[in-house]
Write a protein that holds these residues in place. Structure first.
Motif, short mmCIF file in Angstrom:
data_model
loop_
_atom_site.label_atom_id
_atom_site.label_comp_id
_atom_site.label_asym_id
_atom_site.label_seq_id
_atom_site.Cartn_x
_atom_site.Cartn_y
_atom_site.Cartn_z
N LYS A 1 0.83 -1.20 0.00
CA LYS A 1 0.00 0.00 0.00
C LYS A 1 0.87 1.25 0.00
O LYS A 1 1.93 1.29 0.63
CB LYS A 1 -0.91 0.02 1.22
N LEU A 2 0.40 2.27 -0.72
CA LEU A 2 1.11 3.53 -0.83
C LEU A 2 0.15 4.67 -0.51
O LEU A 2 -0.89 4.83 -1.16
CB LEU A 2 1.67 3.70 -2.25
N SER A 3 0.50 5.47 0.49
CA SER A 3 -0.34 6.61 0.88
C SER A 3 -0.19 7.74 -0.15
O SER A 3 0.93 8.11 -0.52
CB SER A 3 0.09 7.11 2.26
N VAL A 4 -1.33 8.29 -0.60
CA VAL A 4 -1.31 9.35 -1.61
C VAL A 4 -2.43 10.35 -1.33
O VAL A 4 -3.34 10.10 -0.54
CB VAL A 4 -1.50 8.77 -3.04
N TYR A 5 -2.36 11.49 -2.04
CA TYR A 5 -3.42 12.50 -2.02
C TYR A 5 -3.73 12.90 -3.46
O TYR A 5 -2.83 12.90 -4.31
CB TYR A 5 -3.00 13.72 -1.21
N CYS A 6 -4.97 13.24 -3.70
CA CYS A 6 -5.40 13.64 -5.03
C CYS A 6 -4.93 15.05 -5.35
O CYS A 6 -5.04 15.95 -4.52
CB CYS A 6 -6.93 13.56 -5.13
N VAL A 7 -4.43 15.25 -6.57
CA VAL A 7 -4.09 16.60 -7.05
C VAL A 7 -4.79 16.88 -8.39
O VAL A 7 -4.30 17.62 -9.22
CB VAL A 7 -2.57 16.79 -7.18
N GLU A 8 -5.95 16.23 -8.55
CA GLU A 8 -6.78 16.45 -9.75
C GLU A 8 -8.24 16.27 -9.33
O GLU A 8 -8.84 15.22 -9.57
CB GLU A 8 -6.38 15.48 -10.87
N HIS A 9 -8.81 17.30 -8.77
CA HIS A 9 -10.09 17.22 -8.07
C HIS A 9 -11.24 16.80 -8.97
O HIS A 9 -12.20 16.17 -8.52
CB HIS A 9 -10.38 18.58 -7.43
N GLY A 10 -11.17 17.15 -10.27
CA GLY A 10 -12.33 16.97 -11.13
C GLY A 10 -12.35 15.73 -11.99
O GLY A 10 -13.11 15.66 -12.97
N ARG A 11 -11.54 14.72 -11.67
CA ARG A 11 -11.55 13.48 -12.47
C ARG A 11 -11.58 12.28 -11.54
O ARG A 11 -10.89 12.24 -10.54
CB ARG A 11 -10.30 13.43 -13.36
N TRP A 12 -12.41 11.28 -11.91
CA TRP A 12 -12.42 9.99 -11.23
C TRP A 12 -12.76 8.92 -12.25
O TRP A 12 -13.69 8.16 -12.14
CB TRP A 12 -13.39 9.98 -10.05
N VAL A 13 -11.94 8.87 -13.29
CA VAL A 13 -12.13 7.91 -14.37
C VAL A 13 -10.79 7.75 -15.08
O VAL A 13 -10.01 8.70 -15.19
CB VAL A 13 -13.22 8.40 -15.37
N THR A 14 -10.52 6.54 -15.52
CA THR A 14 -9.28 6.33 -16.27
C THR A 14 -9.41 6.93 -17.66
O THR A 14 -10.49 6.93 -18.25
CB THR A 14 -8.95 4.83 -16.38
N ALA B 1 -6.29 19.94 -12.50
CA ALA B 1 -5.07 19.14 -12.34
C ALA B 1 -3.86 20.00 -12.02
O ALA B 1 -3.57 20.97 -12.73
CB ALA B 1 -4.81 18.33 -13.61
N TYR B 2 -3.13 19.64 -10.99
CA TYR B 2 -1.88 20.31 -10.66
C TYR B 2 -0.89 20.20 -11.82
O TYR B 2 -0.14 21.14 -12.11
CB TYR B 2 -1.30 19.69 -9.39
N THR B 3 -0.91 19.07 -12.49
CA THR B 3 0.05 18.81 -13.57
C THR B 3 -0.22 19.67 -14.81
O THR B 3 0.61 19.69 -15.72
CB THR B 3 0.01 17.33 -13.98
N ALA B 4 -1.35 20.39 -14.83
CA ALA B 4 -1.62 21.31 -15.94
C ALA B 4 -0.66 22.49 -15.94
O ALA B 4 -0.67 23.30 -16.88
CB ALA B 4 -3.07 21.79 -15.89
N LEU B 5 0.18 22.62 -14.92
CA LEU B 5 1.25 23.61 -14.94
C LEU B 5 2.09 23.50 -16.21
O LEU B 5 2.64 24.49 -16.69
CB LEU B 5 2.17 23.43 -13.72
N ASN B 6 2.18 22.29 -16.73
CA ASN B 6 2.97 22.08 -17.95
C ASN B 6 2.41 22.84 -19.15
O ASN B 6 3.12 23.07 -20.13
CB ASN B 6 3.03 20.58 -18.29
N SER B 7 1.14 23.22 -19.10
CA SER B 7 0.52 23.91 -20.22
C SER B 7 0.44 25.43 -19.99
O SER B 7 -0.08 26.15 -20.84
CB SER B 7 -0.89 23.37 -20.47
N ALA B 8 0.96 25.90 -18.86
CA ALA B 8 0.94 27.33 -18.55
C ALA B 8 2.24 27.96 -19.06
O ALA B 8 3.29 27.84 -18.44
CB ALA B 8 0.79 27.55 -17.05
#
Length: 319
Positions: free
Chosen positions: A135-148, A198-205
């Motif tokens: 098990k790996l403890s994590v936190y969400c950094v993409e609030h608006g998605r819950w689908v692959t 998504a936090y990772t959308a920083l790549n598009s800024a």
């Protein structure tokens, strides 16, 4: 009095048999202005922390660890959602498995992409060879998605280490709502557009990417070329905003490019031009290093000391 002084001096090497982060094992200089200028760019100054021979002696038998980024990209490590009927997918827990013969070091604050939503890792972990599923403890950094978004439930992409504010919400607050708040705040300040938050959308800024590139190109060569470097104190404006110390030079060098992006993110998002007084930085370091008996208690109030098999590998503080 002479006898006491002699006894203390002759016994002092014994205190170095146990590994420690202290002024006996760490070199730190806040007065070297010429050197510090090369560790400064706009809103960010890094104060280098170096290993003395005593620390190198204490850690010379430490194992070599493979960082998460190359381990994930080479498929030595697999990270997946909890998906079976008995497991039940959940936001704050994933599975991780090391399929290789390497020993892998996973660090809290690292952001991975994929699964049902991007996550930031919530714990430091040493993953032994052929570890089996853990098990790996994590936190969400993409609030608006819950689908692959593609077949499977795995995390195949490594983003970077998150900014210090997000890391603090993960490691100190341990609060999913606070993580979302910090992600939202950072995206808004950096004019990031993302339908899923998504936090990772920083790549598009584009403006943010330009600034990050400027900071990185100014500071990263110095981090790579400085001998015996095992960490930094991170400052912006007139404040210390964090501290990072690793047990070995190799551990810090392996993480340094992604850690630098973490520091840059904070400087760009929440920082001010550097005008911190050396005495402020020295006081901060004294508070961490002088009293070994209270060190872990003090650090845990605003960060963590990560140890494995009795060895201190990584000390982190946030302010």
């Amino acid at each position: 009095m002479k006898f006491l002084l002699f006894t203390c001096c002759t016994l002092s090497p014994l205190f170095l048999l146990a590994q420690e982060f202290s002024y006996r094992t760490i070199e730190f200089n806040v007065q070297d202005e010429n050197n510090l200028r090369s560790f400064t760019y706009k809103n960010l100054r890094l104060y280098p922390i170096k290993a003395k021979p005593a620390l190198k002696e204490q850690t010379k038998q430490f194992a070599r660890y493979t960082p998460l980024k190359p381990a994930l990209e080479s498929k030595k490590v697999k990270i997946t959602e909890k998906e079976s009927r008995s497991e039940g997918a959940e936001v704050n827990t994933l599975f991780v498995e090391n399929n290789s013969t390497d020993t892998v070091y996973i660090m809290a604050g690292e952001v991975i992409q994929g699964g049902k939503q991007d996550r930031v890792i919530g714990q430091d972990m040493i993953l032994p060879p052929k570890s089996g599923k853990r098990k790996l403890s994590v936190y969400c950094v993409e609030h608006g998605r819950w689908v692959t978004t593609k077949p499977g439930n795995s995390f195949d992409s490594y983003f970077s280490v998150s900014g210090l504010s997000v890391r603090k919400a993960v490691e100190v607050d341990k609060d999913q709502a606070k993580v979302w708040e910090k992600v939202s705040d950072a995206n808004a300040k950096n004019k990031v557009k993302s339908s899923t938050g998504a936090y990772t959308a920083l790549n598009s800024a584009s403006d943010y990417q330009k600034l990050e590139k400027e900071y990185f190109e100014s500071l990263f060569p110095k981090l790579q070329s400085t001998q015996d470097l095992i960490g930094v104190i991170v400052t912006t404006g007139d404040k210390v905003i964090g501290c990072e110390i690793f047990a070995t030079e190799q551990l810090f060098k392996d993480a340094s490019s992604n850690l630098l992006r973490s520091y840059i993110h904070e400087a760009v998002t929440n920082g001010n031009p550097v005008n911190i007084a050396p005495v402020t930085v020295k006081k901060y370091m004294d508070d961490l290093l002088v009293n070994q008996a209270d060190q872990e208690k003090k650090v845990n109030a605003k960060g963590k000391v990560f140890s494995s098999n009795g060895k201190k590998l990584h000390l982190t503080t946030y302010d």
